[in-house]
Write a protein that holds these residues in place. Structure first.
Motif, PDB file in Angstrom:
ATOM      1  N   HIS A 189       0.830  -1.206   0.000  1.00  0.00           N
ATOM      2  CA  HIS A 189       0.000   0.000   0.000  1.00  0.00           C
ATOM      3  C   HIS A 189       0.866   1.259   0.000  1.00  0.00           C
ATOM      4  N   ARG A 199       1.216   5.590   4.632  1.00  0.00           N
ATOM      5  CA  ARG A 199       0.129   5.615   5.616  1.00  0.00           C
ATOM      6  C   ARG A 199       0.498   6.485   6.814  1.00  0.00           C
ATOM      7  N   GLU A 200      -0.503   6.711   7.649  1.00  0.00           N
ATOM      8  CA  GLU A 200      -0.266   7.349   8.932  1.00  0.00           C
ATOM      9  C   GLU A 200       0.662   6.458   9.767  1.00  0.00           C
ATOM     10  N   GLN A 245      -5.045   2.664  10.395  1.00  0.00           N
ATOM     11  CA  GLN A 245      -4.305   3.764   9.764  1.00  0.00           C
ATOM     12  C   GLN A 245      -4.726   3.959   8.307  1.00  0.00           C
ATOM     13  N   LEU A 246      -4.884   5.232   7.938  1.00  0.00           N
ATOM     14  CA  LEU A 246      -5.261   5.605   6.578  1.00  0.00           C
ATOM     15  C   LEU A 246      -4.046   6.155   5.838  1.00  0.00           C
ATOM     16  N   LEU A 247      -4.203   6.389   4.550  1.00  0.00           N
ATOM     17  CA  LEU A 247      -3.134   7.004   3.767  1.00  0.00           C
ATOM     18  C   LEU A 247      -2.993   8.476   4.123  1.00  0.00           C
ATOM     19  N   THR A 248      -1.769   8.953   4.019  1.00  0.00           N
ATOM     20  CA  THR A 248      -1.556  10.396   4.113  1.00  0.00           C
ATOM     21  C   THR A 248      -1.955  11.045   2.788  1.00  0.00           C
ATOM     22  N   ARG A 289      -6.189   1.107   4.533  1.00  0.00           N
ATOM     23  CA  ARG A 289      -5.142   1.767   3.738  1.00  0.00           C
ATOM     24  C   ARG A 289      -4.927   1.081   2.399  1.00  0.00           C
ATOM     25  N   GLN A 316      -7.909   2.162   0.176  1.00  0.00           N
ATOM     26  CA  GLN A 316      -7.647   3.515  -0.315  1.00  0.00           C
ATOM     27  C   GLN A 316      -6.645   3.498  -1.463  1.00  0.00           C
ATOM     28  N   THR A 317      -5.576   2.749  -1.289  1.00  0.00           N
ATOM     29  CA  THR A 317      -4.561   2.651  -2.347  1.00  0.00           C
ATOM     30  C   THR A 317      -5.180   2.129  -3.633  1.00  0.00           C
ATOM     31  N   TYR A 375       6.893   1.647   0.495  1.00  0.00           N
ATOM     32  CA  TYR A 375       5.531   1.910   0.026  1.00  0.00           C
ATOM     33  C   TYR A 375       5.469   1.859  -1.503  1.00  0.00           C
TER      34      TYR A 375
END
Length: 202
Positions: free
Chosen positions: A12, A15-16, A27-30, A60, A63-64, A177
């Motif tokens: 992915h 991430r955070e 945790q989500l993506l920045t 995450r 989201q990716t 990443y």
């Protein structure tokens, strides 16, 4: 180069931060992570006519997948499927709390070396080559000759997948990443994928 019938397995995007492995699901993506995944999708979209995207259940990874999809479609290229795929998750983790305790104690590299050398109890984690073979079987079962498959997963999944093709820790890579591995069709050859040089060498 046409990427049709390739399988590309990547980590992915950014991430955070994770401060404690016990709390590593949410945790989500920045913002930068979203932008880089979208850019990668735009690059992918130039090298195949259709894509299928599969992702780990972790937010995450979803989201990716969605950012890559948007990038591919920006190039007017078709994404025929995007879906969650459980074998890209942490199915190998038999005892999450005990594994997290050990990881916090010894760190990532030491943990992976112990796993690779079969020095971790099966009460903690599935043996590394068993986990790798299961994930590879599940990935190749989705083979589609008319599409390119992209799989979004985690660094450990990509690390253990390499254990089927390389003989030592020094030959293997812990992916950054959006880095990972790729292979063609049912090939028994696997190659490292790095977003910064892959497309320049097609």
């Amino acid at each position: 180069m046409n990427l049709t019938n390739y399988s590309i397995v990547i980590r992915h995007s950014i991430r955070e931060p994770i401060f404690d492995v016990h709390d590593s699901y949410r945790q989500l993506l920045t913002k930068e992570g979203c932008e880089l995944a979208n850019k990668l999708g735009r690059d992918f979209g130039l090298f195949s006519s259709t894509f299928s995207i599969y992702h780990s259940p972790f937010p995450r990874c979803k989201q990716t997948a969605n950012e890559i999809k948007d990038g591919i479609e920006y190039q007017n290229t078709k994404v025929v499927k995007i879906q969650e795929f459980a074998p890209l998750g942490i199915f190998y983790n038999v005892n999450f709390k005990s594994n997290a305790d050990l990881f916090n104690k010894i760190g990532n590299e030491k943990y992976l070396q112990m796993w690779l050398n079969n020095n971790l109890s099966e009460d903690l984690v599935i043996p590394i080559k068993n986990a790798a073979q299961y994930m590879l079987n599940e990935i190749t079962s989705l083979k589609n000759n008319s599409s390119t498959n992209i799989f979004i997963t985690h660094d450990w999944n990509i690390f253990f997948l390499q254990s089927l093709f390389f003989n030592s820790f020094q030959e293997m890579k812990i992916p950054d990443y959006l880095d990972g591995v790729y292979f063609f069709g049912q090939s028994n050859e696997i190659h490292f994928f790095n977003k910064d040089y892959f497309f320049g060498n097609l």
